[in-house]
Enzyme design. Structure first.
Site, PDB file in Angstrom:
ATOM      1  N   SER A  41       0.968  -1.130  -0.231  1.00  0.00           N
ATOM      2  CA  SER A  41      -0.074   0.371   0.148  1.00  0.00           C
ATOM      3  C   SER A  41       1.036   1.434   0.625  1.00  0.00           C
ATOM      4  CB  SER A  41      -1.330  -0.010   0.876  1.00  0.00           C
ATOM      5  OG  SER A  41      -0.450   0.089   2.269  1.00  0.00           O
ATOM      6  N   LYS A  93       0.411   4.297   6.784  1.00  0.00           N
ATOM      7  CA  LYS A  93       0.077   5.402   5.945  1.00  0.00           C
ATOM      8  C   LYS A  93       0.611   6.220   6.166  1.00  0.00           C
ATOM      9  CE  LYS A  93      -2.777   2.603   4.892  1.00  0.00           C
ATOM     10  NZ  LYS A  93      -3.151   0.650   3.348  1.00  0.00           N
TER      11      LYS A  93
END
Length: 184
Positions: A41, A93
């Site tokens: 990610s 993230k």
């Protein structure tokens, strides 16, 4: 004679471990730690080699937890956080928006979300392989566990910068709800 000399050395070793262990635990829980990053990610910032032979290990600033989070975090920081949908899962993230910012969620160009006080909007850099705020909304700053400073492994990536918000994300964020970041 040798058993008498060994006993004080043994006691010194036990004392050294008894003193060092709590200090090491405190430091890794509250100040700095190393974190192995897995998954896609955050490509290309982290784990850019898609063959998955190496996983990046990053130096984490742990002093962003609790009351210090709003003052020490900013847009563009890569953070680890407890998943709001699965408390046993730790996510990595990038912070895209901070409290009071407005953000246009990925895949929803005709809508926007205002990030509430005490929350942030996080996204992975590789949005097609990322479960992030686009799916679960703004996340509480209290869920953040650390800020990634730099990769330390593999050696070829040592010292690489992780900071900064990619330009394509800036166009979707309005600072304090009024000015598009890409225009500032």
């Amino acid at each position: 004679m040798s058993s008498g000399a060994a006993r004080p050395l043994w006691r010194k070793a036990v004392l050294a471990v008894a003193v060092a262990a709590p200090i090491a635990i405190f430091v890794t829980d509250n100040i700095m730690s190393l974190q192995m990053i897995s998954g896609r990610s955050m490509q290309p910032a982290l784990n850019p080699d898609s063959n998955r032979l190496w996983k990046d290990v990053v130096l984490m600033d742990r002093m962003v937890q609790g009351e210090m989070a709003p003052r020490r975090l900013q847009r563009g920081d890569v953070v680890t956080l407890v998943s709001p949908s699965d408390p046993d899962l730790l996510l990595v993230k990038r912070i895209v928006a901070m409290p009071h910012d407005c953000v246009v969620p990925l895949g929803k160009p005709n809508s926007f979300v205002r990030v509430p006080k005490g929350h942030c909007w996080v996204e992975g850099d590789e949005s097609f392989h990322s479960g992030d705020s686009s799916s679960f909304g703004p996340v509480s700053l209290a869920l953040i566990r650390g800020r990634a400073l730099t990769p330390v492994w593999p050696p070829s990536r040592f010292g690489a910068s992780l900071a900064g918000l990619p330009e394509w994300k800036k166009s979707r964020v309005y600072a304090n709800g009024s000015h598009r970041l890409s225009e500032l």
